[in-house]
Write a protein that holds these residues in place. Structure first.
Motif, PDB file in Angstrom:
ATOM      1  N   GLU A   1       7.251   9.670  -8.250  1.00  0.00           N
ATOM      2  CA  GLU A   1       6.394   8.981  -7.276  1.00  0.00           C
ATOM      3  C   GLU A   1       5.393   8.066  -7.979  1.00  0.00           C
ATOM      4  O   GLU A   1       5.133   6.946  -7.512  1.00  0.00           O
ATOM      5  CB  GLU A   1       5.673  10.006  -6.402  1.00  0.00           C
ATOM      6  CG  GLU A   1       6.608  10.710  -5.435  1.00  0.00           C
ATOM      7  CD  GLU A   1       5.961  11.898  -4.734  1.00  0.00           C
ATOM      8  OE1 GLU A   1       4.830  12.297  -5.119  1.00  0.00           O
ATOM      9  OE2 GLU A   1       6.598  12.435  -3.814  1.00  0.00           O
ATOM     10  N   ASN A   2       4.837   8.515  -9.092  1.00  0.00           N
ATOM     11  CA  ASN A   2       3.903   7.674  -9.847  1.00  0.00           C
ATOM     12  C   ASN A   2       4.604   6.444 -10.415  1.00  0.00           C
ATOM     13  O   ASN A   2       4.043   5.339 -10.399  1.00  0.00           O
ATOM     14  CB  ASN A   2       3.237   8.473 -10.967  1.00  0.00           C
ATOM     15  CG  ASN A   2       2.241   9.483 -10.451  1.00  0.00           C
ATOM     16  OD1 ASN A   2       1.772   9.398  -9.321  1.00  0.00           O
ATOM     17  ND2 ASN A   2       1.919  10.466 -11.273  1.00  0.00           N
TER      18      ASN A   2
ATOM     19  N   ARG B   1      -8.302  -8.360  -0.845  1.00  0.00           N
ATOM     20  CA  ARG B   1      -7.986  -7.491   0.290  1.00  0.00           C
ATOM     21  C   ARG B   1      -7.642  -6.102  -0.231  1.00  0.00           C
ATOM     22  O   ARG B   1      -7.345  -5.917  -1.410  1.00  0.00           O
ATOM     23  CB  ARG B   1      -6.846  -8.055   1.121  1.00  0.00           C
ATOM     24  CG  ARG B   1      -5.483  -8.040   0.453  1.00  0.00           C
ATOM     25  CD  ARG B   1      -4.385  -8.438   1.458  1.00  0.00           C
ATOM     26  NE  ARG B   1      -3.082  -8.314   0.880  1.00  0.00           N
ATOM     27  CZ  ARG B   1      -2.322  -9.315   0.518  1.00  0.00           C
ATOM     28  NH1 ARG B   1      -2.735 -10.554   0.684  1.00  0.00           N
ATOM     29  NH2 ARG B   1      -1.115  -9.102  -0.003  1.00  0.00           N
ATOM     30  N   PHE B   2      -7.664  -5.137   0.649  1.00  0.00           N
ATOM     31  CA  PHE B   2      -7.286  -3.774   0.338  1.00  0.00           C
ATOM     32  C   PHE B   2      -5.772  -3.746   0.171  1.00  0.00           C
ATOM     33  O   PHE B   2      -5.034  -4.109   1.087  1.00  0.00           O
ATOM     34  CB  PHE B   2      -7.737  -2.838   1.456  1.00  0.00           C
ATOM     35  CG  PHE B   2      -7.498  -1.382   1.184  1.00  0.00           C
ATOM     36  CD1 PHE B   2      -8.115  -0.747   0.130  1.00  0.00           C
ATOM     37  CD2 PHE B   2      -6.655  -0.653   1.995  1.00  0.00           C
ATOM     38  CE1 PHE B   2      -7.909   0.605  -0.119  1.00  0.00           C
ATOM     39  CE2 PHE B   2      -6.437   0.695   1.756  1.00  0.00           C
ATOM     40  CZ  PHE B   2      -7.061   1.317   0.710  1.00  0.00           C
ATOM     41  N   MET B   3      -5.284  -3.357  -0.997  1.00  0.00           N
ATOM     42  CA  MET B   3      -3.859  -3.518  -1.320  1.00  0.00           C
ATOM     43  C   MET B   3      -3.035  -2.246  -1.239  1.00  0.00           C
ATOM     44  O   MET B   3      -1.825  -2.275  -1.405  1.00  0.00           O
ATOM     45  CB  MET B   3      -3.719  -4.153  -2.687  1.00  0.00           C
ATOM     46  CG  MET B   3      -4.336  -5.539  -2.747  1.00  0.00           C
ATOM     47  SD  MET B   3      -4.108  -6.350  -4.322  1.00  0.00           S
ATOM     48  CE  MET B   3      -2.368  -6.701  -4.237  1.00  0.00           C
ATOM     49  N   LYS B   4      -3.664  -1.107  -0.959  1.00  0.00           N
ATOM     50  CA  LYS B   4      -2.901   0.151  -0.903  1.00  0.00           C
ATOM     51  C   LYS B   4      -1.744   0.086   0.088  1.00  0.00           C
ATOM     52  O   LYS B   4      -0.643   0.527  -0.235  1.00  0.00           O
ATOM     53  CB  LYS B   4      -3.823   1.320  -0.589  1.00  0.00           C
ATOM     54  CG  LYS B   4      -3.104   2.660  -0.637  1.00  0.00           C
ATOM     55  CD  LYS B   4      -4.088   3.796  -0.598  1.00  0.00           C
ATOM     56  CE  LYS B   4      -3.415   5.133  -0.484  1.00  0.00           C
ATOM     57  NZ  LYS B   4      -2.688   5.566  -1.633  1.00  0.00           N
ATOM     58  N   PRO B   5      -1.921  -0.484   1.297  1.00  0.00           N
ATOM     59  CA  PRO B   5      -0.769  -0.574   2.206  1.00  0.00           C
ATOM     60  C   PRO B   5       0.372  -1.421   1.626  1.00  0.00           C
ATOM     61  O   PRO B   5       1.544  -1.127   1.857  1.00  0.00           O
ATOM     62  CB  PRO B   5      -1.344  -1.223   3.468  1.00  0.00           C
ATOM     63  CG  PRO B   5      -2.800  -0.950   3.407  1.00  0.00           C
ATOM     64  CD  PRO B   5      -3.154  -0.921   1.948  1.00  0.00           C
ATOM     65  N   ASP B   6       0.028  -2.454   0.872  1.00  0.00           N
ATOM     66  CA  ASP B   6       1.056  -3.292   0.240  1.00  0.00           C
ATOM     67  C   ASP B   6       1.840  -2.500  -0.815  1.00  0.00           C
ATOM     68  O   ASP B   6       3.037  -2.661  -0.963  1.00  0.00           O
ATOM     69  CB  ASP B   6       0.434  -4.516  -0.423  1.00  0.00           C
ATOM     70  CG  ASP B   6      -0.192  -5.465   0.578  1.00  0.00           C
ATOM     71  OD1 ASP B   6       0.227  -5.458   1.751  1.00  0.00           O
ATOM     72  OD2 ASP B   6      -1.104  -6.204   0.187  1.00  0.00           O
ATOM     73  N   ILE B   7       1.147  -1.662  -1.553  1.00  0.00           N
ATOM     74  CA  ILE B   7       1.775  -0.890  -2.616  1.00  0.00           C
ATOM     75  C   ILE B   7       2.713   0.153  -2.044  1.00  0.00           C
ATOM     76  O   ILE B   7       3.789   0.397  -2.576  1.00  0.00           O
ATOM     77  CB  ILE B   7       0.693  -0.240  -3.510  1.00  0.00           C
ATOM     78  CG1 ILE B   7      -0.093  -1.322  -4.230  1.00  0.00           C
ATOM     79  CG2 ILE B   7       1.310   0.731  -4.499  1.00  0.00           C
ATOM     80  CD1 ILE B   7      -1.347  -0.831  -4.902  1.00  0.00           C
ATOM     81  N   GLU B   8       2.323   0.753  -0.933  1.00  0.00           N
ATOM     82  CA  GLU B   8       3.169   1.788  -0.319  1.00  0.00           C
ATOM     83  C   GLU B   8       4.346   1.162   0.363  1.00  0.00           C
ATOM     84  O   GLU B   8       5.386   1.635   0.456  1.00  0.00           O
ATOM     85  CB  GLU B   8       2.351   2.607   0.665  1.00  0.00           C
ATOM     86  CG  GLU B   8       1.279   3.410  -0.035  1.00  0.00           C
ATOM     87  CD  GLU B   8       0.364   4.146   0.914  1.00  0.00           C
ATOM     88  OE1 GLU B   8       0.315   3.797   2.105  1.00  0.00           O
ATOM     89  OE2 GLU B   8      -0.322   5.053   0.459  1.00  0.00           O
TER      90      GLU B   8
ATOM     91  N   ILE C   1       3.362  -2.072  -8.071  1.00  0.00           N
ATOM     92  CA  ILE C   1       2.235  -2.890  -8.525  1.00  0.00           C
ATOM     93  C   ILE C   1       2.720  -3.987  -9.469  1.00  0.00           C
ATOM     94  O   ILE C   1       2.296  -5.146  -9.359  1.00  0.00           O
ATOM     95  CB  ILE C   1       1.171  -2.003  -9.204  1.00  0.00           C
ATOM     96  CG1 ILE C   1       0.530  -1.082  -8.171  1.00  0.00           C
ATOM     97  CG2 ILE C   1       0.118  -2.859  -9.900  1.00  0.00           C
ATOM     98  CD1 ILE C   1      -0.318   0.027  -8.767  1.00  0.00           C
TER      99      ILE C   1
ATOM    100  N   THR D   1       5.078   3.842  -7.740  1.00  0.00           N
ATOM    101  CA  THR D   1       3.829   3.118  -7.491  1.00  0.00           C
ATOM    102  C   THR D   1       3.586   2.066  -8.568  1.00  0.00           C
ATOM    103  O   THR D   1       3.220   0.920  -8.264  1.00  0.00           O
ATOM    104  CB  THR D   1       2.645   4.101  -7.431  1.00  0.00           C
ATOM    105  OG1 THR D   1       2.873   5.043  -6.383  1.00  0.00           O
ATOM    106  CG2 THR D   1       1.335   3.379  -7.187  1.00  0.00           C
TER     107      THR D   1
END
Length: 79
Positions: A25-26, A72-79, A33, A29
């Motif tokens: 999983e890591n 912008r907040f990028m966590k949704p893009d990464i997931e 990125i 991610t």
């Protein structure tokens, strides 16, 4: 022998499997990125073109993640 030919067995297989899943999983991610950074780099070099395989990968990423125009907040893009 003091063990009468019987060994004390402690299985670490379950723990190892959970740890391996966490590692996978890591890595997913990290690859996400890296792909986002690479596509942003390609955007900064436009109108230059890359190879056909890389352009198709670029398109696949851009179908899911829009170009970064501002912070912008990028966590949704990464997931």
């Amino acid at each position: 022998s003091t063990s009468a030919a019987k060994e004390d067995h402690v299985s670490m297989g379950g723990f190892s499997a959970r740890k391996a899943l966490q590692v996978v999983e890591n890595v997913e991610t990290i690859i996400a990125i890296e792909l986002m950074c690479a596509t942003q780099g390609i955007d900064l070099l436009r109108p230059l073109k890359s190879t056909l395989p890389l352009e198709s990968l670029y398109k696949m990423v851009r179908d899911s993640v829009s170009k970064l125009e501002k912070d912008r907040f990028m966590k949704p893009d990464i997931e």
